[in-house]
Design a protein around this motif. Structure first.
Motif, PDB file in Angstrom:
ATOM      1  N   ALA A  24      42.378 107.577   2.594  1.00 38.60           N
ATOM      2  CA  ALA A  24      41.961 107.541   4.002  1.00 38.60           C
ATOM      3  C   ALA A  24      43.125 107.857   4.925  1.00 38.60           C
ATOM      4  O   ALA A  24      42.949 108.501   5.967  1.00 38.60           O
ATOM      5  CB  ALA A  24      41.365 106.175   4.336  1.00 38.60           C
ATOM      6  N   ALA A  25      44.325 107.426   4.561  1.00 37.33           N
ATOM      7  CA  ALA A  25      45.510 107.772   5.350  1.00 37.33           C
ATOM      8  C   ALA A  25      45.807 109.261   5.239  1.00 37.33           C
ATOM      9  O   ALA A  25      46.177 109.908   6.233  1.00 37.33           O
ATOM     10  CB  ALA A  25      46.709 106.950   4.891  1.00 37.33           C
ATOM     11  N   VAL A  26      45.638 109.816   4.047  1.00 34.88           N
ATOM     12  CA  VAL A  26      45.866 111.249   3.861  1.00 34.88           C
ATOM     13  C   VAL A  26      44.912 112.053   4.743  1.00 34.88           C
ATOM     14  O   VAL A  26      45.314 113.027   5.393  1.00 34.88           O
ATOM     15  CB  VAL A  26      45.714 111.636   2.378  1.00 34.88           C
ATOM     16  CG1 VAL A  26      45.768 113.153   2.207  1.00 34.88           C
ATOM     17  CG2 VAL A  26      46.788 110.962   1.531  1.00 34.88           C
ATOM     18  N   ALA A  27      43.645 111.641   4.799  1.00 36.24           N
ATOM     19  CA  ALA A  27      42.677 112.328   5.654  1.00 36.24           C
ATOM     20  C   ALA A  27      43.104 112.282   7.111  1.00 36.24           C
ATOM     21  O   ALA A  27      42.994 113.273   7.848  1.00 36.24           O
ATOM     22  CB  ALA A  27      41.298 111.699   5.486  1.00 36.24           C
ATOM     23  N   THR A  28      43.611 111.138   7.537  1.00 33.16           N
ATOM     24  CA  THR A  28      44.076 110.986   8.914  1.00 33.16           C
ATOM     25  C   THR A  28      45.250 111.922   9.196  1.00 33.16           C
ATOM     26  O   THR A  28      45.327 112.556  10.258  1.00 33.16           O
ATOM     27  CB  THR A  28      44.485 109.529   9.166  1.00 33.16           C
ATOM     28  OG1 THR A  28      43.363 108.671   8.882  1.00 33.16           O
ATOM     29  CG2 THR A  28      44.932 109.307  10.597  1.00 33.16           C
ATOM     30  N   VAL A  71      39.827 115.144   1.427  1.00 33.49           N
ATOM     31  CA  VAL A  71      40.751 114.660   2.459  1.00 33.49           C
ATOM     32  C   VAL A  71      41.736 115.746   2.906  1.00 33.49           C
ATOM     33  O   VAL A  71      42.775 115.454   3.493  1.00 33.49           O
ATOM     34  CB  VAL A  71      41.504 113.397   1.993  1.00 33.49           C
ATOM     35  CG1 VAL A  71      40.530 112.246   1.803  1.00 33.49           C
ATOM     36  CG2 VAL A  71      42.297 113.641   0.705  1.00 33.49           C
ATOM     37  N   GLY A  72      41.410 116.989   2.622  1.00 27.90           N
ATOM     38  CA  GLY A  72      42.182 118.089   3.162  1.00 27.90           C
ATOM     39  C   GLY A  72      43.398 118.497   2.361  1.00 27.90           C
ATOM     40  O   GLY A  72      44.289 119.179   2.887  1.00 27.90           O
ATOM     41  N   VAL A  73      43.451 118.124   1.076  1.00 30.68           N
ATOM     42  CA  VAL A  73      44.586 118.473   0.221  1.00 30.68           C
ATOM     43  C   VAL A  73      44.167 119.593  -0.721  1.00 30.68           C
ATOM     44  O   VAL A  73      43.194 119.455  -1.472  1.00 30.68           O
ATOM     45  CB  VAL A  73      45.079 117.253  -0.587  1.00 30.68           C
ATOM     46  CG1 VAL A  73      46.160 117.657  -1.582  1.00 30.68           C
ATOM     47  CG2 VAL A  73      45.599 116.178   0.360  1.00 30.68           C
ATOM     48  N   THR A  74      44.917 120.687  -0.700  1.00 27.06           N
ATOM     49  CA  THR A  74      44.588 121.828  -1.549  1.00 27.06           C
ATOM     50  C   THR A  74      45.590 122.031  -2.681  1.00 27.06           C
ATOM     51  O   THR A  74      45.295 122.737  -3.643  1.00 27.06           O
ATOM     52  CB  THR A  74      44.514 123.124  -0.725  1.00 27.06           C
ATOM     53  OG1 THR A  74      45.776 123.340  -0.067  1.00 27.06           O
ATOM     54  CG2 THR A  74      43.412 123.026   0.329  1.00 27.06           C
ATOM     55  N   ASP A 174      46.554 103.497  10.914  1.00 21.16           N
ATOM     56  CA  ASP A 174      45.197 103.271  11.403  1.00 21.16           C
ATOM     57  C   ASP A 174      44.309 104.367  10.818  1.00 21.16           C
ATOM     58  O   ASP A 174      44.499 105.554  11.102  1.00 21.16           O
ATOM     59  CB  ASP A 174      45.196 103.325  12.927  1.00 21.16           C
ATOM     60  CG  ASP A 174      43.820 103.072  13.539  1.00 21.16           C
ATOM     61  OD1 ASP A 174      42.799 103.190  12.835  1.00 21.16           O
ATOM     62  OD2 ASP A 174      43.769 102.778  14.751  1.00 21.16           O
ATOM     63  N   VAL A 175      43.342 103.978   9.987  1.00 20.50           N
ATOM     64  CA  VAL A 175      42.518 104.973   9.287  1.00 20.50           C
ATOM     65  C   VAL A 175      41.076 104.972   9.794  1.00 20.50           C
ATOM     66  O   VAL A 175      40.160 105.353   9.068  1.00 20.50           O
ATOM     67  CB  VAL A 175      42.559 104.753   7.752  1.00 20.50           C
ATOM     68  CG1 VAL A 175      43.951 105.002   7.212  1.00 20.50           C
ATOM     69  CG2 VAL A 175      42.057 103.367   7.373  1.00 20.50           C
ATOM     70  N   THR A 176      40.891 104.579  11.037  1.00 19.59           N
ATOM     71  CA  THR A 176      39.544 104.571  11.610  1.00 19.59           C
ATOM     72  C   THR A 176      38.860 105.923  11.417  1.00 19.59           C
ATOM     73  O   THR A 176      37.703 105.995  10.993  1.00 19.59           O
ATOM     74  CB  THR A 176      39.593 104.219  13.103  1.00 19.59           C
ATOM     75  OG1 THR A 176      40.220 102.942  13.269  1.00 19.59           O
ATOM     76  CG2 THR A 176      38.196 104.169  13.697  1.00 19.59           C
ATOM     77  N   SER A 177      39.587 107.003  11.691  1.00 22.62           N
ATOM     78  CA  SER A 177      38.981 108.335  11.626  1.00 22.62           C
ATOM     79  C   SER A 177      38.878 108.873  10.206  1.00 22.62           C
ATOM     80  O   SER A 177      38.078 109.771   9.939  1.00 22.62           O
ATOM     81  CB  SER A 177      39.784 109.323  12.482  1.00 22.62           C
ATOM     82  OG  SER A 177      41.096 109.472  11.963  1.00 22.62           O
ATOM     83  N   GLY A 178      39.682 108.345   9.289  1.00 24.76           N
ATOM     84  CA  GLY A 178      39.693 108.876   7.927  1.00 24.76           C
ATOM     85  C   GLY A 178      38.987 108.015   6.907  1.00 24.76           C
ATOM     86  O   GLY A 178      38.916 108.378   5.730  1.00 24.76           O
ATOM     87  N   GLY A 182      37.872 108.652   2.988  1.00 24.00           N
ATOM     88  CA  GLY A 182      38.506 107.880   1.934  1.00 24.00           C
ATOM     89  C   GLY A 182      37.481 107.366   0.934  1.00 24.00           C
ATOM     90  O   GLY A 182      37.708 107.393  -0.280  1.00 24.00           O
ATOM     91  N   VAL A 183      36.346 106.910   1.437  1.00 21.46           N
ATOM     92  CA  VAL A 183      35.259 106.455   0.564  1.00 21.46           C
ATOM     93  C   VAL A 183      34.738 107.615  -0.272  1.00 21.46           C
ATOM     94  O   VAL A 183      34.578 107.516  -1.505  1.00 21.46           O
ATOM     95  CB  VAL A 183      34.113 105.838   1.394  1.00 21.46           C
ATOM     96  CG1 VAL A 183      32.904 105.533   0.508  1.00 21.46           C
ATOM     97  CG2 VAL A 183      34.585 104.571   2.116  1.00 21.46           C
ATOM     98  N   ARG A 184      34.471 108.736   0.377  1.00 18.64           N
ATOM     99  CA  ARG A 184      33.910 109.889  -0.344  1.00 18.64           C
ATOM    100  C   ARG A 184      34.900 110.475  -1.342  1.00 18.64           C
ATOM    101  O   ARG A 184      34.509 111.009  -2.384  1.00 18.64           O
ATOM    102  CB  ARG A 184      33.442 110.948   0.649  1.00 18.64           C
ATOM    103  CG  ARG A 184      32.216 110.528   1.450  1.00 18.64           C
ATOM    104  CD  ARG A 184      31.553 111.683   2.165  1.00 18.64           C
ATOM    105  NE  ARG A 184      32.304 112.120   3.330  1.00 18.64           N
ATOM    106  CZ  ARG A 184      32.939 113.277   3.434  1.00 18.64           C
ATOM    107  NH1 ARG A 184      32.930 114.130   2.407  1.00 18.64           N
ATOM    108  NH2 ARG A 184      33.582 113.599   4.537  1.00 18.64           N
ATOM    109  N   SER A 185      36.185 110.354  -1.028  1.00 19.39           N
ATOM    110  CA  SER A 185      37.196 110.845  -1.953  1.00 19.39           C
ATOM    111  C   SER A 185      37.180 110.049  -3.248  1.00 19.39           C
ATOM    112  O   SER A 185      37.226 110.621  -4.350  1.00 19.39           O
ATOM    113  CB  SER A 185      38.578 110.766  -1.289  1.00 19.39           C
ATOM    114  OG  SER A 185      39.561 111.369  -2.084  1.00 19.39           O
ATOM    115  N   LEU A 186      37.098 108.726  -3.151  1.00 14.74           N
ATOM    116  CA  LEU A 186      36.994 107.911  -4.368  1.00 14.74           C
ATOM    117  C   LEU A 186      35.689 108.199  -5.099  1.00 14.74           C
ATOM    118  O   LEU A 186      35.649 108.246  -6.337  1.00 14.74           O
ATOM    119  CB  LEU A 186      37.091 106.427  -4.028  1.00 14.74           C
ATOM    120  CG  LEU A 186      36.937 105.460  -5.200  1.00 14.74           C
ATOM    121  CD1 LEU A 186      37.956 105.735  -6.303  1.00 14.74           C
ATOM    122  CD2 LEU A 186      37.051 104.008  -4.725  1.00 14.74           C
ATOM    123  N   LEU A 187      34.622 108.425  -4.364  1.00 17.58           N
ATOM    124  CA  LEU A 187      33.317 108.668  -4.981  1.00 17.58           C
ATOM    125  C   LEU A 187      33.306 109.944  -5.829  1.00 17.58           C
ATOM    126  O   LEU A 187      32.483 110.069  -6.747  1.00 17.58           O
ATOM    127  CB  LEU A 187      32.247 108.741  -3.891  1.00 17.58           C
ATOM    128  CG  LEU A 187      30.791 108.787  -4.336  1.00 17.58           C
ATOM    129  CD1 LEU A 187      30.427 107.596  -5.227  1.00 17.58           C
ATOM    130  CD2 LEU A 187      29.876 108.832  -3.108  1.00 17.58           C
TER     131      LEU A 187
END
Length: 233
Positions: A24-28, A71-74, A174-178, A182-187
């Protein structure tokens, strides 16, 4: 967390290590235009009891690449050390220093290297070996006399090493936006989760990631947070 950086490199032992902790932090960060790359030391081939390692490694590599993309990592690299029996030492430090030299990050991220989680759950040998080696390799990467035969030139630009999962965090994001990503990344680690628990995978991922973020946020201003122990270099 410091915000004056552009490139980060996350180095962990297994596929899913980042998704259980700090995706979630990475997404942020990637939303803010920062670059994050992943280096995974193993393919996690020993992580699914019902699937033989040769097949499990392929599944887990595929799931990790998909989870990173959420989360935007390629950029995702696998170093192919053997899952479950990673050995701390100069060979591991060399591989990690070489990765840092290739990616040239200002921020390096890794996972809790100490003996326990919260003083009650014993940490795995792989986590301990990789986390400690990352802390060492951040310095090794900048010394041209240590591991001089790596392909990339020395990189002394690592300013911080951020340890996720520490019992004594010093900083938070603060990972409010990510948080949702973060949930979908683990899923995306569905095969791993389905072998691990009988709980519905989406409920499992959501309860875990949102629960961690709420608990961490209680210590850092009340907002959903991912925490780190930050070491300055």
């Amino acid at each position: 967390m410091p915000g004056d950086w552009q490139r980060a490199l996350a180095i962990v032992a297994h596929p899913d290590d980042l998704e259980y902790g700090c995706a979630a932090a990475v997404a942020t960060w990637t939303d803010a235009g920062r670059e994050v790359a992943y280096v995974i030391v193993t393919k996690g081939e020993a992580g699914i009891d019902t699937l033989e390692p040769a097949k499990a490694g392929l599944v887990r590599e595929r799931e990790e690449r998909a989870s990173a993309a959420v989360v935007g990592v390629t950029q995702v690299e696998f170093l192919d050390h053997a899952d479950g029996v990673i050995e701390f030492g100069t060979a591991l430090r060399r591989d990690l220093a070489a990765a840092i030299r290739r990616h040239r990050p200002e921020l390096v991220i890794t996972l809790n290297p100490v003996d326990t989680w919260g003083g009650t759950y014993w940490n795995t040998p792989d986590h301990r070996a990789v986390g400690t080696a990352v802390l060492d390799a951040a310095g090794d990467a900048g010394n041209r006399w240590i591991f001089p035969d790596t392909e990339a030139e020395p990189w002394n630009g690592v300013r911080w090493v951020a340890v996720n999962g520490s019992d004594s965090p010093t900083h938070a994001v603060d990972v409010t936006s990510g948080l949702e990503r973060g949930v979908r990344s683990l899923l995306e680690h569905r095969a791993y989760i389905e072998a691990l628990t009988s709980e519905d995978p989406e409920e499992y991922a959501r309860n875990l990631i949102e629960g961690f973020a709420r608990e961490s946020g209680e210590r850092f201003g009340g907002r959903p947070a991912v925490t780190f122990r930050l070491f300055t270099r």
